[in-house]
Scaffold this active site. Structure first.
Site, short mmCIF file in Angstrom:
data_model
loop_
_atom_site.label_atom_id
_atom_site.label_comp_id
_atom_site.label_asym_id
_atom_site.label_seq_id
_atom_site.Cartn_x
_atom_site.Cartn_y
_atom_site.Cartn_z
N LYS A 7 63.22 18.70 59.94
CA LYS A 7 62.66 17.46 59.46
C LYS A 7 63.61 16.37 59.85
CE LYS A 7 61.36 19.30 55.76
NZ LYS A 7 61.05 19.98 54.57
N ARG A 49 55.83 30.66 51.87
CA ARG A 49 57.31 30.94 51.16
C ARG A 49 57.12 30.45 49.57
NH1 ARG A 49 61.43 26.66 53.74
NH2 ARG A 49 62.69 27.54 51.89
N SER A 78 64.06 24.43 57.51
CA SER A 78 63.26 23.80 56.93
C SER A 78 63.71 22.12 56.72
CB SER A 78 62.63 23.98 55.43
OG SER A 78 61.94 23.14 54.68
N ASP A 105 56.60 23.79 59.30
CA ASP A 105 57.20 23.54 57.94
C ASP A 105 56.20 23.69 56.81
OD1 ASP A 105 59.61 23.70 56.40
OD2 ASP A 105 58.74 21.88 55.58
N1 URA Z 1 63.89 20.99 50.77
C1 URA Z 1 63.06 21.38 52.20
O1 URA Z 1 62.64 20.42 52.67
N2 URA Z 1 62.85 22.70 52.27
C2 URA Z 1 63.32 23.88 51.75
O2 URA Z 1 63.19 24.77 52.08
C3 URA Z 1 64.01 23.43 50.65
C4 URA Z 1 64.30 22.14 50.25
#
Ligand code: URA
Length: 445
Positions: free
Chosen positions: A188, A169, A184, A162
């Site tokens: 997590k 990104r 993303s 990520d």
């Molecule tokens: N929060 C995240 O952890 N990832 C994203 O892509 C957007 C918000």
């Protein structure tokens, strides 16, 4: 199997990627064997073409497998993670985590820092003198087990894919892609071994995705991926059109959170916190409905047990627990000014995005990841939407370390305010819930 060139071409032409192709891509992102320009090209193809639900689940799980996970199975009791998509004045975590913990549900949270107009939980917690926000995995588990909650930053080993994907990104205008956001966030969340996840998806000008349709689509996709990956997930969509509560800024929000745990809430903050705390109790199977949660929550707050849970977490993370009794121990920046209303009337809007930007002007937020934050800077809102103000009356107070910082922030605050000659009807703060059965209006729950 196809190489990265063929995978990019397939998605560019609207094809559906196989689990093997997605795993190959994420492995190459993690070990560096796929180059930045190829990763970026596939991100743009995903941005333009989207991902089907199955691809989104595969991408999330492949990202989850890119690093280590945290096993919480040795810790007794239900464990529920709470996640917010971020907003202005969003101090909900500091209130609902100890509140739910006092009702028997453990709440482990891996949080982030402020970026752009939204605040960051870690910056806020660090404003509490002495508090450490990076813990070893042993400390993390000990704090969770003992206090019933833990709030800290994530380690570098959790979902390393990520970090690289997010950086690319950010540099290629592909942050705002629903499937990329979902994978993303959920990778997590899944890396932390909880029994369920409660999501607070914000909508309105101060939210990550301001339009309700997009916030709802995001919430539905997050919930769907959670369930498909075997993790019960419950979403609430809550309003972020004006700042939540009466303060914005790191220490100011901590002070408001402690006041809330003493039972003194702004109405909007109470509405959102009570709903999310109830959702945590439902997700943790302490109760079977939102209504059943209310008496438990009232008792935990009224008896002071919620504040005690928070005090224990602070102690275990090295913070000064005396600050919870003597709020003057929290930092407050030395320069201040009062923003006055230019006409009399009812407050129709205090635009959350503009207030969030004013908070950056004051030094409480950051524009770039490398920037520091001033823990004592921020905004106190003396009046909220629906209240009456007289011309010349101070409706907000700004704090910063220098007078220069106050000027730009004051201009933004003046622009954020809309006054109506007529009384203003307050809209509900909690709009909808989303679970495996679909979307329901909160009013009908
Ligand atoms: N929060 C995240 O952890 N990832 C994203 O892509 C957007 C918000």
């Amino acid at each position: 199997m196809a190489g990265i060139y063929e995978i990019i071409a397939k998605k560019r032409d609207g094809g559906v990627l196989t689990p093997q192709e997605i795993s190959f891509f994420v492995k190459g992102v993690t070990d560096g064997s796929i180059l930045d320009y190829q990763v970026s090209a596939l991100l743009m193809a995903i941005f333009l073409r989207g991902l089907h639900k199955g691809e989104m689940v595969e991408l999330t799980e492949a990202m989850l497998r890119s690093g280590e996970t945290i096993d919480l199975s040795g810790i007794e009791g239900p464990k529920i993670d709470k996640h917010s998509t971020g907003g202005v004045g969003d101090k909900v975590s500091f209130i609902v985590a100890p509140w739910a913990a006092a009702c028997g549900v453990k709440v482990p949270m891996l949080s982030g820092r402020s970026l752009g107009h939204t605040g960051g939980t870690l910056d806020k917690l660090e404003s509490l003198p002495g508090t450490r926000v990076f813990l070893s995995s042993e400390e993390f588990k000990r704090t969770l087990s003992d206090a019933g909650l833990v709030i800290c930053g994530q380690t570098d080993n959790l979902v390393p894919a990520d970090r690289r994907l997010y950086a690319l990104r950010d540099a290629t205008a592909t942050v705002n892609s629903l499937p990329l956001i979902v994978s993303s966030i959920m990778s997590k969340k899944l890396a932390l071994g909880t029994d369920g996840i409660v999501l607070d998806v914000k909508t309105g000008s101060g939210a990550f995705l301001p339009e309700l349709e997009r916030s709802r689509a995001l919430c539905e996709a997050l919930v769907e991926v959670g369930h498909s990956s075997g993790r019960p997930t419950l979403g609430l969509i809550t309003q972020m059109d004006q700042p939540l509560g009466s303060s914005v800024g790191n220490a100011l929000e901590m002070v408001e959170s402690v006041e809330a745990l003493r039972g003194n809430f702004a109405q909007d903050l109470y509405e959102v916190c009570q709903a999310i705390a109830a959702a945590i109790l439902v997700a943790g199977k302490r109760v079977s409905s939102f209504d059943q949660a209310k008496p438990l929550l009232d008792e935990a707050l009224g008896s002071g047990r919620a504040l005690e849970r928070f005090r224990r977490m602070v102690e275990l993370q090295g913070g000064n627990p005396r600050a919870l009794d003597d709020l003057s121990l929290f930092p407050r920046s030395g320069e201040s000014c009062v923003v006055k209303a230019r006409q009399s009337g009812y407050i129709a809007a205090v635009d959350a995005f503009s207030v969030g930007m004013a908070t950056i002007d004051l030094g409480a937020g950051r524009v770039r990841k490398e920037d520091g934050v001033d823990p004592g800077a921020g905004i106190l809102l003396r009046r909220k939407v629906g209240e009456y103000v007289e011309a010349g009356e101070g409706w907000a107070e700004l704090f910063a370390s220098s007078r220069g910082r106050l000027e730009q922030a004051e201009t933004r605050m003046v622009q954020s305010l809309r006054i109506s000659p007529e009384p203003v009807k307050l809209s509900p703060r909690v709009l909808e819930t989303v679970d495996s059965l679909g979307v329901r209006s909160w009013e009908k729950i």
